[in-house]
Design an enzyme around this catalytic site. Sequence first.
Site, PDB file in Angstrom:
ATOM      1  N   LYS D 188      50.975  10.373  63.704  1.00  0.00           N
ATOM      2  CA  LYS D 188      49.978  11.330  63.759  1.00  0.00           C
ATOM      3  C   LYS D 188      50.364  11.662  65.438  1.00  0.00           C
ATOM      4  CE  LYS D 188      46.093  14.000  63.530  1.00  0.00           C
ATOM      5  NZ  LYS D 188      45.463  14.076  64.944  1.00  0.00           N
ATOM      6  N   GLU D 195      52.559  19.601  67.976  1.00  0.00           N
ATOM      7  CA  GLU D 195      51.525  20.861  67.929  1.00  0.00           C
ATOM      8  C   GLU D 195      51.352  21.348  69.420  1.00  0.00           C
ATOM      9  OE1 GLU D 195      47.736  19.291  66.389  1.00  0.00           O
ATOM     10  OE2 GLU D 195      46.727  20.175  67.979  1.00  0.00           O
TER      11      GLU D 195
END
Lengths: 341, 341, 341, 341
Positions: D188, D195
């Site tokens: 993550k 991102e």
Amino acid sequence: MQLGFVGLGRMGLNMVRRMQQAGIDCVVFDTNLDARKEAASYGATAAQSIQDLADKLEGPRAVWLMLPTAVVDAVLDQLVPLLSAGDTVIDGGNSHYVEDLRRAGELSKHQIMYVDVGVSGGVWGRERGYCQMIGGPEEAYKRLEPAFAALAPGFEAAPRTEGRSGEPSPAEKGYLYCGPSGAGHFVKMVHNGIEYGLMAAYAEGLNVLKSANAGKQKRTADAETSPLEHPERYQYDFPVGDVVELWRRGSVVGSWLLDLTAIELGRDPSLKDYTGRVSDSGEGRWTAQAAIDEGVPVPVLTAALFGRFTSQGNELYANKVMSAMRHAFGGHHEIKTDNKD
Amino acid sequence: MQLGFVGLGRMGLNMVRRMQQAGIDCVVFDTNLDARKEAASYGATAAQSIQDLADKLEGPRAVWLMLPTAVVDAVLDQLVPLLSAGDTVIDGGNSHYVEDLRRAGELSKHQIMYVDVGVSGGVWGRERGYCQMIGGPEEAYKRLEPAFAALAPGFEAAPRTEGRSGEPSPAEKGYLYCGPSGAGHFVKMVHNGIEYGLMAAYAEGLNVLKSANAGKQKRTADAETSPLEHPERYQYDFPVGDVVELWRRGSVVGSWLLDLTAIELGRDPSLKDYTGRVSDSGEGRWTAQAAIDEGVPVPVLTAALFGRFTSQGNELYANKVMSAMRHAFGGHHEIKTDNKD
Amino acid sequence: MQLGFVGLGRMGLNMVRRMQQAGIDCVVFDTNLDARKEAASYGATAAQSIQDLADKLEGPRAVWLMLPTAVVDAVLDQLVPLLSAGDTVIDGGNSHYVEDLRRAGELSKHQIMYVDVGVSGGVWGRERGYCQMIGGPEEAYKRLEPAFAALAPGFEAAPRTEGRSGEPSPAEKGYLYCGPSGAGHFVKMVHNGIEYGLMAAYAEGLNVLKSANAGKQKRTADAETSPLEHPERYQYDFPVGDVVELWRRGSVVGSWLLDLTAIELGRDPSLKDYTGRVSDSGEGRWTAQAAIDEGVPVPVLTAALFGRFTSQGNELYANKVMSAMRHAFGGHHEIKTDNKD
Amino acid sequence: MQLGFVGLGRMGLNMVRRMQQAGIDCVVFDTNLDARKEAASYGATAAQSIQDLADKLEGPRAVWLMLPTAVVDAVLDQLVPLLSAGDTVIDGGNSHYVEDLRRAGELSKHQIMYVDVGVSGGVWGRERGYCQMIGGPEEAYKRLEPAFAALAPGFEAAPRTEGRSGEPSPAEKGYLYCGPSGAGHFVKMVHNGIEYGLMAAYAEGLNVLKSANAGKQKRTADAETSPLEHPERYQYDFPVGDVVELWRRGSVVGSWLLDLTAIELGRDPSLKDYTGRVSDSGEGRWTAQAAIDEGVPVPVLTAALFGRFTSQGNELYANKVMSAMRHAFGGHHEIKTDNKD
């Protein structure tokens, strides 16, 4: 509608096919005879030469060029004398928008309109349609709109953006008039600049995942090698291909590039058939240079660009200079490069 | 003044020599017998073991360690049990300051003081003296000041800074008490982080000069190769070595690193004996990580650091990912890497 | 030797003074009357106009321009018609070398030679001399060599590089013929590109030092603020000015820029009189753009350049886009900017 | 299946709702009474306290924490004493994986299993489902799989990747067991690092488009301002919002982030309600720091991260240092910052 089309490479052929299917009559030429035959098999009319192509088109003519940037001017030199006032030339390749400005000026002396179209879609465009960024005289854009619409993915290609309503705009169908000459290739240039950045972001992240087993590697304890203080934190063997597949659903980083990466990593997560030399075809460079002219910081886009230059080996002398400096101040000798795979 | 000294590598020997010349009695140890002999030839007392070294020192003892970071803890495990309350250990190597915080805490349980000293100077230090950044208990710093002063370059080493007057401060002699434990290595860490940035700035610039003949190279006109629009602008064959020599006089970019580069390029401007693999020894990494903890942007320092990682081959998987993506969306095949020299 | 000189700004005046002291007769002009008077006080002959300056010079004339890049062409438009075949114009400002290529071509039609000289030295040049990078016809360079030598720092300005011997070369005196037209400004351009990188490397490092007390700051525990896991590692209040002073002696990062930084930080380590807006005057941009044309990675130099763009506020729209994205996917609202000082 | 759930913020509530709909009985707690009521309205059982929550769960218990990283340990201190051997704690927040390693070790002393789950999906997860990256004991993963499946977007959420066949794997449904403790948050973390890079790539590109009218701006002709050599090349006023909408169809840069950007720019292309301060919540920092530990270059990801730091004002001192240097060597004074909007 009738359209001349020069340049039947991978992409050109697919575009002709898509236009023929939409009822646009293409008169095509390429020096490659097989390509001409293939275009003819889609219903296009194959011309024997540029001259023949010009002859076969009724006025006002429109000729779409789909060529490597480096040969556009040579083809224009041949083509323009065969055209008449009121005709239009479309450059659908990856020309620098600065070239568009020059060419538009030259062609306008002959009252020929020049339209620049940035086309995105790659080998998938035949099926998905082509996203088109268009610049040049608005009059020419209007006249050519059926061709743009035929090539475009269409409104159904994506769910409608929240807040939009009414008759779909051209942008919502996959083509957009961006402004005067050069505007189409400017927007396409930036599009590709962004593409480089996106690709590098994914690639760097996956490299971090792949190297998360660093704590398992043996490390020499000399003054030339940086120690890994917490090997226990780097003991992971991540299934990189599955991670990419996972991210396709529900995550913030989902994208078409990620979908494609999933295909490639699904085939072979080690990517052993690639050597890692990443070409660049101009737009990333031009984006950076335009940003610099504008005074706009683009650290991510240039980092991505420079990664490609480095993959091509162009950092070598700089690295030698640093090795020489280290030798000079610290007596450091270079360590033999490890084998990487 | 008497000082124990463990670690007689390149730098350690030169430091002992400099201290002996200044009248500081060093009791030295290294597992390398030849190094011990050489230290003895400078007047130092060679110990046969760590135990012997501890025995030969009068209390309160001070022992300077000059070791690769990876072995400091092992030597401390041996040394500390032989020391007494009130003794001092100095770590003059390139330890991470976070290790200093831990070690200082552990040694304080035994009432042993721990001093961390970042030492810059490389192989030139013997002649130029050593720039020292010092952290730890101020009491220990005060007691050891004669040793720092002996090692330092001294006030004469640079013209006095405009605006400074009176008795020269320690900083003006080449050593500085920077604060509590870890402060010395923190400052040295950042010093090296800066050093990476400076080196890369020069190296990149010289690479731009060396490649200024790009317009003379032949270029293929395919869609995989970015065109050079103005070859006439890149027709220069610059005498890079002479340029560096030139910049040593009167220019804004003059520096000691540039002086050293002039030596190396004077010898061989092509630097053909170097392969371009640039090691990093930890401080550049730690600087970047500290900056990130602090929320301070260090784009230049990390760009320099990542250039080193890349020279070590660690970007490979990321580049393969990008090649795979290009293949997936555009059917692009990798071009064979050109030979570079 | 006689030399025309147009442009008596800060730097121009100092250069005239240095040349007059070396026995070079300068005929000078500037629209600023006071500057003309000051030049006259150094022994120069003040002309009333460009015409007057041309009249006062004996043929073959040589006229040195020391002007902002943006006005060079306007002055050339005035000057060139007043010159004769065999005359020489020197552009000593910060012109883009691409302009040199154009101008050299234009002037050669009139058989006027154009010499481009990159000059480094800033306000210190009067005292230290000027480092000069020279391009253009070698014949003109030879004729003007006395002026270059007068302006240059001279051989004594730096200790001789190890390995050099014999008669000092021009580079060792502080001026260098770098090649044909544009070569001088190309080398100066890269020089300034490097300068940006060096400055940013120091500045980033000092910022890391200054922020090493981050662990003492209060931090909110919300999902919008990144936590600091180890506040105990960031408890340092470093004497940044003293650190810079320290590094001037014996360290690897010593340089003239560091010497100047020591002056500034000696005056006020908080630098409270500066707002942090960093101008750029073109060369850093051109260096990056040339590197991109060459395919040479310059991540450090562009990171430095983009830091300047950002200091000028040009990143704003990009940041708004990111805030908008964060709002869209996570419902994140922007936090009010903290006051920084 | 029964599940304890602590932390009913924006995301927690939506997750509980989704699980209740899938028939998973959630026993929930949050200090916010309204949030508890809302969860109850979805069918969940609201506990009055952590103790009450532990009491209401049948053994072996599983408690999912959805909390800001900074408070996880405090809640664990309360919760763990109430649990029994064989119970499981899931941390679904954005903890650093290094914390997971520590916590897993501590809980294993009590024979409590610790599962770390990185959850992506933001405010859209309620509708789209949550992409989950899972680490910890495989036994615990297996037991909790129904909950992961309930939260996940499911197989239909994306077209199947070419080359995949047979029973859909968990990754193809939107959740993945990534490996031992910390593996979920590691993946993550990298996800968020990517991102940041993607967001910055788009943002920079759009900024280049928005500034493509630079040639229309007035520019002062002084030595402090970089000239724009070709204003005629920067005369475009691009419809940035429409461009983003366009790229959603058929282009290489299509993505979910782009879809969201289209919503925001559709609303207001000037983004005037945003100030451009971009928060970062830790994962981008940790990704960079992990990459540095691994020796993996991540220039794009750190450039994105540093852009955020700069948007927070943390570059200020560095810029002041550069202004001070420019003043020192060139007598340059800062130009007053232009108003930007």
